[in-house]
Design a protein around this motif. Structure first.
Motif, PDB file in Angstrom:
ATOM      1  N   THR A   1       0.823  -1.214   0.000  1.00  0.00           N
ATOM      2  CA  THR A   1       0.000   0.000   0.000  1.00  0.00           C
ATOM      3  C   THR A   1       0.855   1.261   0.000  1.00  0.00           C
ATOM      4  OG1 THR A   1      -0.164  -0.127   2.412  1.00  0.00           O
ATOM      5  CG2 THR A   1      -1.967  -1.097   1.123  1.00  0.00           C
ATOM      6  N   THR A   2       2.161   1.104  -0.214  1.00  0.00           N
ATOM      7  CA  THR A   2       3.060   2.253  -0.340  1.00  0.00           C
ATOM      8  C   THR A   2       3.977   2.009  -1.531  1.00  0.00           C
ATOM      9  OG1 THR A   2       4.853   1.331   1.009  1.00  0.00           O
ATOM     10  CG2 THR A   2       3.077   2.503   2.174  1.00  0.00           C
ATOM     11  N   PRO A   3       4.523   3.080  -2.108  1.00  0.00           N
ATOM     12  CA  PRO A   3       5.450   2.902  -3.238  1.00  0.00           C
ATOM     13  C   PRO A   3       6.653   2.033  -2.889  1.00  0.00           C
ATOM     14  CG  PRO A   3       4.713   5.174  -3.130  1.00  0.00           C
ATOM     15  CD  PRO A   3       4.195   4.516  -1.885  1.00  0.00           C
ATOM     16  N   ASP A   4       7.204   2.214  -1.672  1.00  0.00           N
ATOM     17  CA  ASP A   4       8.362   1.402  -1.291  1.00  0.00           C
ATOM     18  C   ASP A   4       8.008  -0.069  -1.246  1.00  0.00           C
ATOM     19  OD1 ASP A   4      10.087   3.491  -1.143  1.00  0.00           O
ATOM     20  OD2 ASP A   4       9.857   3.808   1.016  1.00  0.00           O
ATOM     21  N   ALA A   5       6.840  -0.377  -0.692  1.00  0.00           N
ATOM     22  CA  ALA A   5       6.408  -1.773  -0.633  1.00  0.00           C
ATOM     23  C   ALA A   5       6.126  -2.312  -2.036  1.00  0.00           C
ATOM     24  CB  ALA A   5       5.169  -1.906   0.246  1.00  0.00           C
ATOM     25  N   PHE A   6       5.613  -1.434  -2.914  1.00  0.00           N
ATOM     26  CA  PHE A   6       5.297  -1.849  -4.284  1.00  0.00           C
ATOM     27  C   PHE A   6       6.569  -2.233  -5.034  1.00  0.00           C
ATOM     28  CE2 PHE A   6       3.520  -1.026  -8.627  1.00  0.00           C
ATOM     29  CZ  PHE A   6       2.426  -1.866  -8.527  1.00  0.00           C
ATOM     30  N   ARG A   7       7.686  -1.568  -4.709  1.00  0.00           N
ATOM     31  CA  ARG A   7       8.952  -1.908  -5.343  1.00  0.00           C
ATOM     32  C   ARG A   7       9.390  -3.337  -5.035  1.00  0.00           C
ATOM     33  NH1 ARG A   7      10.334   3.539  -4.013  1.00  0.00           N
ATOM     34  NH2 ARG A   7      10.963   4.727  -5.870  1.00  0.00           N
ATOM     35  N   ASN A   8       8.937  -3.864  -3.907  1.00  0.00           N
ATOM     36  CA  ASN A   8       9.341  -5.213  -3.500  1.00  0.00           C
ATOM     37  C   ASN A   8       8.585  -6.312  -4.234  1.00  0.00           C
ATOM     38  OD1 ASN A   8      11.233  -4.289  -1.628  1.00  0.00           O
ATOM     39  ND2 ASN A   8       9.694  -4.071  -0.022  1.00  0.00           N
ATOM     40  N   VAL A   9       7.567  -5.930  -5.018  1.00  0.00           N
ATOM     41  CA  VAL A   9       6.825  -6.920  -5.799  1.00  0.00           C
ATOM     42  C   VAL A   9       7.691  -7.374  -6.963  1.00  0.00           C
ATOM     43  CG1 VAL A   9       4.803  -7.298  -7.267  1.00  0.00           C
ATOM     44  CG2 VAL A   9       4.576  -5.987  -5.144  1.00  0.00           C
ATOM     45  N   SER A  10       7.795  -8.672  -7.160  1.00  0.00           N
ATOM     46  CA  SER A  10       8.604  -9.216  -8.240  1.00  0.00           C
ATOM     47  C   SER A  10       8.053  -8.792  -9.595  1.00  0.00           C
ATOM     48  CB  SER A  10       8.627 -10.746  -8.145  1.00  0.00           C
ATOM     49  OG  SER A  10       9.369 -11.301  -9.199  1.00  0.00           O
TER      50      SER A  10
ATOM     51  N   SER B   1       9.969 -10.888   8.969  1.00  0.00           N
ATOM     52  CA  SER B   1      10.091  -9.757   8.046  1.00  0.00           C
ATOM     53  C   SER B   1       8.732  -9.353   7.480  1.00  0.00           C
ATOM     54  CB  SER B   1      11.055 -10.101   6.907  1.00  0.00           C
ATOM     55  OG  SER B   1      12.365 -10.267   7.394  1.00  0.00           O
ATOM     56  N   SER B   2       7.885 -10.339   7.184  1.00  0.00           N
ATOM     57  CA  SER B   2       6.540 -10.035   6.675  1.00  0.00           C
ATOM     58  C   SER B   2       5.734  -9.271   7.719  1.00  0.00           C
ATOM     59  CB  SER B   2       5.813 -11.324   6.282  1.00  0.00           C
ATOM     60  OG  SER B   2       6.472 -11.971   5.222  1.00  0.00           O
ATOM     61  N   ILE B   3       5.835  -9.690   8.982  1.00  0.00           N
ATOM     62  CA  ILE B   3       5.103  -9.011  10.055  1.00  0.00           C
ATOM     63  C   ILE B   3       5.621  -7.587  10.221  1.00  0.00           C
ATOM     64  CG2 ILE B   3       4.569  -9.052  12.519  1.00  0.00           C
ATOM     65  CD1 ILE B   3       3.204 -11.255  10.836  1.00  0.00           C
ATOM     66  N   ALA B   4       6.950  -7.412  10.185  1.00  0.00           N
ATOM     67  CA  ALA B   4       7.518  -6.070  10.305  1.00  0.00           C
ATOM     68  C   ALA B   4       7.018  -5.167   9.189  1.00  0.00           C
ATOM     69  CB  ALA B   4       9.043  -6.148  10.287  1.00  0.00           C
ATOM     70  N   ASN B   5       6.953  -5.691   7.964  1.00  0.00           N
ATOM     71  CA  ASN B   5       6.468  -4.892   6.838  1.00  0.00           C
ATOM     72  C   ASN B   5       4.993  -4.541   6.990  1.00  0.00           C
ATOM     73  OD1 ASN B   5       8.940  -4.750   5.508  1.00  0.00           O
ATOM     74  ND2 ASN B   5       8.612  -6.676   4.436  1.00  0.00           N
ATOM     75  N   HIS B   6       4.182  -5.483   7.532  1.00  0.00           N
ATOM     76  CA  HIS B   6       2.775  -5.160   7.807  1.00  0.00           C
ATOM     77  C   HIS B   6       2.684  -3.960   8.739  1.00  0.00           C
ATOM     78  CE1 HIS B   6       1.260  -9.555   7.030  1.00  0.00           C
ATOM     79  NE2 HIS B   6       1.677  -8.948   5.939  1.00  0.00           N
ATOM     80  N   LEU B   7       3.462  -3.983   9.816  1.00  0.00           N
ATOM     81  CA  LEU B   7       3.390  -2.925  10.829  1.00  0.00           C
ATOM     82  C   LEU B   7       3.906  -1.595  10.280  1.00  0.00           C
ATOM     83  CD1 LEU B   7       4.543  -5.070  13.884  1.00  0.00           C
ATOM     84  CD2 LEU B   7       2.225  -4.239  13.423  1.00  0.00           C
ATOM     85  N   ILE B   8       4.911  -1.648   9.412  1.00  0.00           N
ATOM     86  CA  ILE B   8       5.389  -0.419   8.770  1.00  0.00           C
ATOM     87  C   ILE B   8       4.291   0.185   7.896  1.00  0.00           C
ATOM     88  CG2 ILE B   8       7.020   0.493   7.067  1.00  0.00           C
ATOM     89  CD1 ILE B   8       9.021  -1.657   8.084  1.00  0.00           C
ATOM     90  N   GLN B   9       3.622  -0.660   7.107  1.00  0.00           N
ATOM     91  CA  GLN B   9       2.536  -0.180   6.242  1.00  0.00           C
ATOM     92  C   GLN B   9       1.397   0.400   7.074  1.00  0.00           C
ATOM     93  OE1 GLN B   9       1.316  -3.151   3.380  1.00  0.00           O
ATOM     94  NE2 GLN B   9       3.430  -3.689   2.876  1.00  0.00           N
ATOM     95  N   LEU B  10       1.058  -0.247   8.162  1.00  0.00           N
ATOM     96  CA  LEU B  10      -0.007   0.253   9.034  1.00  0.00           C
ATOM     97  C   LEU B  10       0.380   1.600   9.635  1.00  0.00           C
ATOM     98  CD1 LEU B  10      -0.876  -3.153  10.701  1.00  0.00           C
ATOM     99  CD2 LEU B  10      -2.497  -1.752   9.415  1.00  0.00           C
ATOM    100  N   ASN B  11       1.630   1.726  10.054  1.00  0.00           N
ATOM    101  CA  ASN B  11       2.102   2.989  10.602  1.00  0.00           C
ATOM    102  C   ASN B  11       1.988   4.106   9.569  1.00  0.00           C
ATOM    103  OD1 ASN B  11       4.750   4.857  10.683  1.00  0.00           O
ATOM    104  ND2 ASN B  11       4.100   4.457  12.793  1.00  0.00           N
TER     105      ASN B  11
END
Length: 735
Positions: free
Chosen positions: A582-591, A666-676
């Motif tokens: 749900t963020t551009p940074d997270a979108f970059r991680n999509v293969s 790592s997946s849980i950490a990324n969830h919490l970053i996105q929520l923040n």
């Protein structure tokens, strides 16, 4: 919404920052992938060294990346020789959407358009130029090329060069002219199907200098293999399609008439189908192909004239209404399925009538290599009739061994009921030996069954000890068992000796060393349909989001006037649906998401995902901004982030949440970053210790972050901190 698909200009600012000697930087920036497929990087480094190179990779193995990345990394123009206009067009469109400066010159363009492309090449604004072999070898084009700095020639579908190749094309045989014209420009030859003789022939005909040869495995593990009886084919096809609604597939047919007939029957049943064959009006044929590429038509019923000219990655199944005439063609055609690496199905409907038809056609035409073609037909027939792992048989044809049965063919999934056939095998071997290993299968069967026909009696075959030893079995039963014995190596066919049967590798073990043989009875008919697996709730939710993303992709593709898979492949959409960025940074991680596609399509896809998961991104711009926490926050109902958030609110640590949810930390950490970032009350500082944060910040200061790649930081820290901790530190630094 219309997106600008103009390729990035070839300037220093368009090139990846950091070490230009690292192909992985280009892979991430332009293609959106974090790692190469097997063998790709080795091929790239061979090409970068200036060496002539032969590359044999299966369809969908990533051959294009092998020469496109070196073309981007080196000064000058890469000239790509491609046999079909449609294939050029697809590949150039895909490169434009990746931000790569590419163009093509072919007969579909007018003189003004060609002059514009040539002028852009002279200005250094094009990195890859696709041309046909006919255009390449013209005198005027030689003059044009001679005025440019060339980085390499890449010959696609290189098997067309070889007289041994199964798809011989005369124009390709003249490409050795390139070595004479441009003796110092490296030549790269790429193909998906070439045996040892063909590979050597390619190198010789192109006058290559000590070429590096790379041979990838022929094993496409994502393809399931199935052979079904050639009865009630339309009914069986309809049943199979009911398990794969709204997916794209190809049905290969033997004749033009059957293409039209099958398409008509499927249309009557309500399916989106069309037909394609060489007898159609060229404009209509092009229209139908374009409709299939754009997912406006889901099912293509086609002769073998269809397939090589398409780069469609989301073909989920390939069916053969008739048996192909050789394994090379069969392998090429099933290779049209699952090019994106996702699970895909192949089905072959087999009837001995197809074998008879091919034999009649070959005998009537009487080609110069008739015996070779008949031998290849027989190998294809043996594959279709096999009761052992089909993938082992397929790979062995290309001189590749699979140690264990594959588990992804119909024989492996539904093992046949076997019986001890050791005595039967010994009878057959005994007769073969007593007949001097010089008679073909039909004669051997007549001897075993005690036939009194003239050919048997006149040769004195009725006098051997095993004459009549198999009289209890019918002719077709013996034929079936002998084919099984051939497939498992007990008996061999001496093609060079009029198809005589002789002892195989296992023959002596069966005769003298007590080896037992198990065979399958002919009446053990294969199961026609595999039951559809039940989806878990998580899979069902993911699939719902995937369908929404697929619909968005289609809308964008139509606006761009390109096929949907050029925007994003199915495998990329699957990864989006799984990660739910749900963020551009997270979108970059999509293969499969490179910088150009993030810029062009990121906002639309992030909005769609945000609407689905209920987390507001707080910005309409595709940039890494932290939204204000003061705005109203929507609850992420029914999402994976919600489940993580609820456990976080209970006071659990990242490791405890990961264990409870059976996910990685790592997946849980990324969830919490996105929520923040979405405005939720998540205290990121609570999730990482000051010591951890200081160590990671120091590593970031030392190695930096290029194109949002965190792997260099992870490597510098020698894996002491996972990617979740690194991303948490980056998120805190952004604040």
């Amino acid at each position: 919404m219309l997106f600008d698909a103009t390729p990035l200009p070839v300037t220093q600012s368009a090139m990846p920052q950091g070490s230009v000697a690292d192909p992985a930087v280009y892979l991430k920036r332009y293609y959106g992938y974090d790692r190469f497929r097997p063998m790709q990087e080795a091929v790239i480094r061979s090409i970068l060294s200036g060496r002539d190179t032969v590359v044999l990779m299966p369809t969908g193995g990533g051959k294009s990346v092998c020469f496109q990345i070196p073309a981007l990394m080196q000064p000058g123009l890469c000239v790509v020789v491609s046999p079909l206009i449609a294939l050029m067009k697809d590949q150039v469109e895909a490169m434009h959407l990746n931000g790569i400066a590419a163009a093509y010159i072919n007969s579909s363009q007018g003189a003004k358009e060609i002059r514009a492309v040539e002028e852009n090449c002279r200005k250094g604004q094009i990195k890859l130029l696709y041309v046909s072999p006919e255009k390449l070898l013209s005198e005027s084009f030689y003059t044009f090329l001679n005025s440019l700095k060339l980085s390499m020639f890449a010959i696609d579908e290189a098997h067309c060069i070889s007289s041994w190749g199964h798809d011989f094309r005369p124009e390709y045989t003249q490409l050795n002219t390139l070595r004479r014209w441009f003796p110092n420009v490296p030549i790269i030859a790429l193909t998906a199907t070439a045996d040892r003789l063909t590979r050597q022939d390619i190198a010789d005909r192109l006058a290559m200098h000590d070429p590096a040869v790379f041979i990838d495995s022929f094993n496409r593990t994502n393809l399931s293999l199935q052979v079904l009886p050639g009865t009630n084919r339309i009914g069986q096809i309809a049943k199979l399609l009911s398990l794969k609604p709204d997916t794209s597939g190809i049905i290969y047919c033997l004749s033009r008439k059957s293409c039209e007939s099958v398409a008509a029957k499927l249309i009557e049943k309500g399916y989106s189908a069309a037909y394609y064959h060489a007898g159609m009006d060229p404009n209509e044929r092009a229209r139908v192909q374009e409709a299939f590429l754009r997912d406006d038509v889901r099912i293509m019923c086609a002769t073998i004239a269809f397939g090589m000219g398409i780069d469609k990655s989301n073909v989920r199944w390939v069916m053969h209404y008739n048996m192909p005439k050789n394994i090379e063609g069969y392998y090429q055609e099933i290779g049209r399925a699952g090019r994106d690496g996702l699970p895909s199905q192949t089905v072959l409907f087999y009837s001995f009538a197809d074998v008879a038809t091919y034999k009649d056609m070959l005998t009537e035409n009487n080609p110069a290599n008739l015996q070779v073609q008949l031998a290849k037909l027989e190998r294809m027939q043996q594959y279709a009739e096999a009761n052992t792992c089909r993938r082992q048989i397929l790979l062995s044809y290309f001189s590749e061994q699979l140690a264990e049965p594959c588990g992804n063919c119909d024989v492996c999934r539904n093992p046949r009921v076997t019986f001890d056939a050791t005595v039967l095998a010994q009878k057959a071997l005994s007769a073969i030996i007593r007949l001097g290993e010089r008679v073909p299968m039909n004669t051997l069967i007549d001897v075993l069954r005690g036939s009194r026909n003239y050919a048997i009696v006149s040769q004195g075959y009725d006098k051997i000890k095993t004459y009549g030893a198999g009289a209890d079995l019918k002719f077709e039963e013996w034929r079936n068992y002998l084919h099984q014995l051939i497939n498992i190596g007990v008996i061999e066919i001496a093609y060079e000796n009029h198809y005589a049967l002789r002892k195989g590798l296992l023959a002596d073990d069966v005769l003298f060393k007590g080896k037992t043989i198990s065979l399958v009875r002919p009446d053990d008919v294969p199961k026609p349909v595999v039951e559809k697996a039940t989806r878990t709730r998580t899979e069902g939710t993911r699939d719902d989001l995937f369908e929404r993303l697929r619909a968005l992709r289609k809308r964008i593709a139509d606006a761009q006037n390109v096929p949907p898979y050029v925007v994003f492949t199915d495998s990329t959409l699957e990864d989006m649906a799984r990660q739910r960025p749900t963020t551009p940074d997270a979108f970059r991680n999509v293969s499969g998401v490179g910088e150009r596609k993030l810029e062009m399509f990121g906002e639309a896809f992030l909005d769609e995902i945000t609407a689905y998961v209920g987390v507001s991104r707080g910005t309409s711009q595709v940039r890494s901004e932290v939204p204000s926490r003061s705005r109203e926050v929507a609850k992420p109902k029914g999402t994976t982030q919600q489940m993580t958030f609820e456990l976080y609110q209970q006071g659990l640590t990242i490791d405890q949440i990961a264990k409870a949810r059976e996910l990685g930390p790592s997946s849980i950490a990324n969830h919490l970053i996105q929520l923040n970032r979405g405005g939720y009350d998540v205290d990121l500082e609570r999730l990482i210790t000051p010591a951890e944060r200081r160590a990671i910040e120091a590593a970031i200061a030392t190695v930096g972050i290029e194109d949002n790649r965190t792997k260099p930081v992870f490597d510098h820290l020698e894996g002491k901190y996972d990617y979740g901790k690194i991303n948490l530190t980056i998120a805190l630094m952004e604040r």
